[in-house]
Design an enzyme around this catalytic site. Sequence first.
Site, PDB file in Angstrom:
ATOM      1  N   GLN A   1      -0.972   6.633  11.022  1.00 25.79           N
ATOM      2  CA  GLN A   1      -2.006   6.061  10.144  1.00 25.79           C
ATOM      3  C   GLN A   1      -2.618   4.835  10.809  1.00 25.79           C
ATOM      4  O   GLN A   1      -1.918   4.101  11.487  1.00 25.79           O
ATOM      5  CB  GLN A   1      -1.398   5.581   8.833  1.00 25.79           C
ATOM      6  CG  GLN A   1      -0.780   6.653   7.997  1.00 25.79           C
ATOM      7  CD  GLN A   1      -0.375   6.094   6.645  1.00 25.79           C
ATOM      8  OE1 GLN A   1      -1.180   5.520   5.934  1.00 25.79           O
ATOM      9  NE2 GLN A   1       0.882   6.254   6.300  1.00 25.79           N
TER      10      GLN A   1
ATOM     11  N   SER B   1      -4.218  -0.635   8.086  1.00 22.72           N
ATOM     12  CA  SER B   1      -4.190  -2.099   8.040  1.00 22.72           C
ATOM     13  C   SER B   1      -4.771  -2.724   9.286  1.00 22.72           C
ATOM     14  O   SER B   1      -4.747  -2.139  10.375  1.00 22.72           O
ATOM     15  CB  SER B   1      -2.746  -2.591   7.889  1.00 22.72           C
ATOM     16  OG  SER B   1      -2.179  -2.106   6.708  1.00 22.72           O
TER      17      SER B   1
ATOM     18  N   SER C   1       2.392   3.212  11.517  1.00 23.09           N
ATOM     19  CA  SER C   1       3.665   3.910  11.655  1.00 23.09           C
ATOM     20  C   SER C   1       3.497   5.106  12.584  1.00 23.09           C
ATOM     21  O   SER C   1       2.493   5.804  12.523  1.00 23.09           O
ATOM     22  CB  SER C   1       4.156   4.396  10.284  1.00 23.09           C
ATOM     23  OG  SER C   1       4.398   3.281   9.461  1.00 23.09           O
TER      24      SER C   1
ATOM     25  N   GLU D   1      -0.080   9.557  -1.575  1.00 21.88           N
ATOM     26  CA  GLU D   1       1.009   8.778  -1.014  1.00 21.88           C
ATOM     27  C   GLU D   1       1.863   8.175  -2.118  1.00 21.88           C
ATOM     28  O   GLU D   1       3.068   8.266  -2.125  1.00 21.88           O
ATOM     29  CB  GLU D   1       0.422   7.689  -0.117  1.00 21.88           C
ATOM     30  CG  GLU D   1       1.447   6.849   0.589  1.00 21.88           C
ATOM     31  CD  GLU D   1       0.819   5.982   1.684  1.00 21.88           C
ATOM     32  OE1 GLU D   1       1.528   5.645   2.618  1.00 21.88           O
ATOM     33  OE2 GLU D   1      -0.375   5.648   1.590  1.00 21.88           O
TER      34      GLU D   1
ATOM     35  N   ASN E   1       3.950  -3.670  -3.602  1.00 22.72           N
ATOM     36  CA  ASN E   1       4.179  -3.447  -5.034  1.00 22.72           C
ATOM     37  C   ASN E   1       3.399  -4.409  -5.924  1.00 22.72           C
ATOM     38  O   ASN E   1       3.093  -4.090  -7.072  1.00 22.72           O
ATOM     39  CB  ASN E   1       5.678  -3.510  -5.335  1.00 22.72           C
ATOM     40  CG  ASN E   1       6.387  -2.239  -4.873  1.00 22.72           C
ATOM     41  OD1 ASN E   1       5.793  -1.422  -4.159  1.00 22.72           O
ATOM     42  ND2 ASN E   1       7.624  -2.070  -5.271  1.00 22.72           N
ATOM     43  N   GLU E   2       3.074  -5.590  -5.391  1.00 24.54           N
ATOM     44  CA  GLU E   2       2.252  -6.515  -6.189  1.00 24.54           C
ATOM     45  C   GLU E   2       0.880  -5.888  -6.454  1.00 24.54           C
ATOM     46  O   GLU E   2       0.319  -6.021  -7.542  1.00 24.54           O
ATOM     47  CB  GLU E   2       2.081  -7.854  -5.455  1.00 24.54           C
ATOM     48  CG  GLU E   2       3.340  -8.701  -5.405  1.00 24.54           C
ATOM     49  CD  GLU E   2       4.424  -8.098  -4.521  1.00 24.54           C
ATOM     50  OE1 GLU E   2       4.089  -7.431  -3.518  1.00 24.54           O
ATOM     51  OE2 GLU E   2       5.609  -8.278  -4.842  1.00 24.54           O
TER      52      GLU E   2
END
Lengths: 331, 377
Positions: free
Chosen positions: B125, B128, B160, B243, B360-361
Amino acid sequence: MRFLFSEDLETLREGTRSFLEGRNPAERLRQQDSPSLWGELVEMGLLDITDSLPLAESVALFEEVGRVALPEPLADTAAIAVPVLRSLDAAAKRASTSRVAVCHPLCPFANQAADADHILYFDVDRVLLLKPEEAELATQESIDPWRTLSTVRPIGGEVIAESSGASDFAAALGAVAASAELLGLADRMIRMATDYAATREQFGKPIGTFQAVKHLLANAQVKLEFARPVVYRAGFALETPGLTRDIAVAHAKVAATDAAIFAAEQAIQVHGGMGYTFEADLHFFMKRTWALAAIWGSREHHLGVIDQGLFTQSVGTGPQNSFQHKKANGS
Amino acid sequence: MDLHYTDAQNAFRQEVRTWLAGNVPAKRLPSFDTEEGFEAHRAWERKLKEGNWGMVTWPKEYGGRGCDLIEWLIFEEEYFAANAPGRVSQNGIFLLGPTLMEYGTDAQKARYLPAMASGDEIWAQAWSEPGAGSDMAAIRTKAVREGDTYVINGQKIWSSRAVFADWCFGLFRTDPDSARHKGLSMILLPLNSPGVTIRPIAQLDGDPGFAEIFFDDVRVPSENLLGPEHGGWGVAMATAGFERGLMLRSPARFQRTAEKLLALYRENEDTASPATRAAVTQAWMDAQAYCYSTYMTASKLMNGGAVGPETSCNKVFWSELDRAMHRAALSLSGAAAELDAPWLDGYMFSLAGPIYAGANEIQRNIVAERVLGMPRG
């Protein structure tokens, strides 16, 4: 394998929700002398819902009952007494519109028993059907203003079963109905807090814009999302006695209780000082939550069942045991 | 509502189980974040392909079996129960694959999917950037259109598998005058393209599991555009939906971990505390809950429904469950918890769960704003 309610059921759920929200708005919870909705509940077909729907599907409707914190003790008759009497071939012993209060070792305080047509009384290995005047009722005060409780000591009535099966069945039915109501309550309390956070302003903007507030309610929503399928799974297990049912039901009650108690705690926090008042509506829903968390097996009781299953009875765990592989006949 | 498997589903399960029993390597493969391990895992992917198990939900012409989502869940249950190797091709088969199925042209599907299912092309991927992590709309890496070619300049990070993978897919700014979510496009490119430089980043365990990718006048044919030009945000959100929502982490993975945790508890029952017993019980319950929830989502999708923002709940739930399970296992391991062993490896990897695929935020913000409708601001 289809983990989904039918479209008909979802339509029925929608209809039930709008009926209950319309007839039992939060303001009604402040009117202790409000006329009973029992006749309308009968007319809606909610009393004998388990005659017309599989138990697995009827569970969804009790979510709606919980969402409005309905004062009428519908689950006692519709979710517990009707299926139990049917399983004992004793459905004819009550009129189709009659109200049945329930007293069980896991639900020892019968709700609104004095006004009921019957009391269904469970010992460990015996089931009695009584008229209220055939029992000594001793009043107990619930924190929930709409639950009029009493202990029940039978002094008459009819023994309609002498085995533990009916009592176990009632316990499972009661726990799943309470779990479903807890889901509805959790959803309602999260929504109330969401609405409050959208209008209450501090530092010049709605408090709902603050991440710290958002995350309280997001956490409550996550817990609820993962309690709901557990309750539905238990609903499907109701018809089949055995370890699988016991564990599914115990898991449902623990998950729904945890989700609703957590939602209540986040909701009062978001409401701030208002949440701690009698004036805000939230407390009606919190109190029903506390009541339902306590009956039909507390968290402790059900965690004990799961502990037994996992560590003593060695129930099948792991990814190959998500569901039973054999298709049961007739269920 | 019918929670029993059909005869056909049971037969399918048996077929998967039999094949895996005869083919899963007896010895744990080395980590796919090492060169040796990567190739060992690629060989496993080819083995899967021989049995036609590469990606069971895809149509047959793309290397699949045309299975439905319930069959996919059954496949995953058997896969994890058999301790089969991790899927080095996961970025491709679980994320890009479904996105290609939705947005790809027929030519793109035929070009990419079979090689993805066979392990011949393994994907990384490229989302980012140093300045665009949780805030993905801040992407700056440019892909400038020159005729039928994009010329890419910039930098990606936390990619990754990029160290050993063959291809990458990612979001690039194709409209130089655009801001935020607009003007981005999803582009697929080979990692051996001239102008691509990969700099490995060592993860917690020291292995180069992710990398920085530098693009220096990298030329990519415009046919490698996936979905609409400048409409990449929507394409990326679909990928992110898969995802977070369903595919990346099947419930079987966590049910298997919970089962191993129960076994570890039993081995250490004499010294274990009631607190850990409670944590183990909670782990089992939560893994089951995730399973039921996924069967419900799968059933909804099979019934013509769609996955919505509520899937952000999934990512929060499974990633924090995974961490809790490994923490409990280390607690049960006593002094040996310090030693390099699978539970410690697993714990380290579980710490990445709440970070990758959207921290998670961010997921909690999505739940608050898009599920509950709380105000942005």
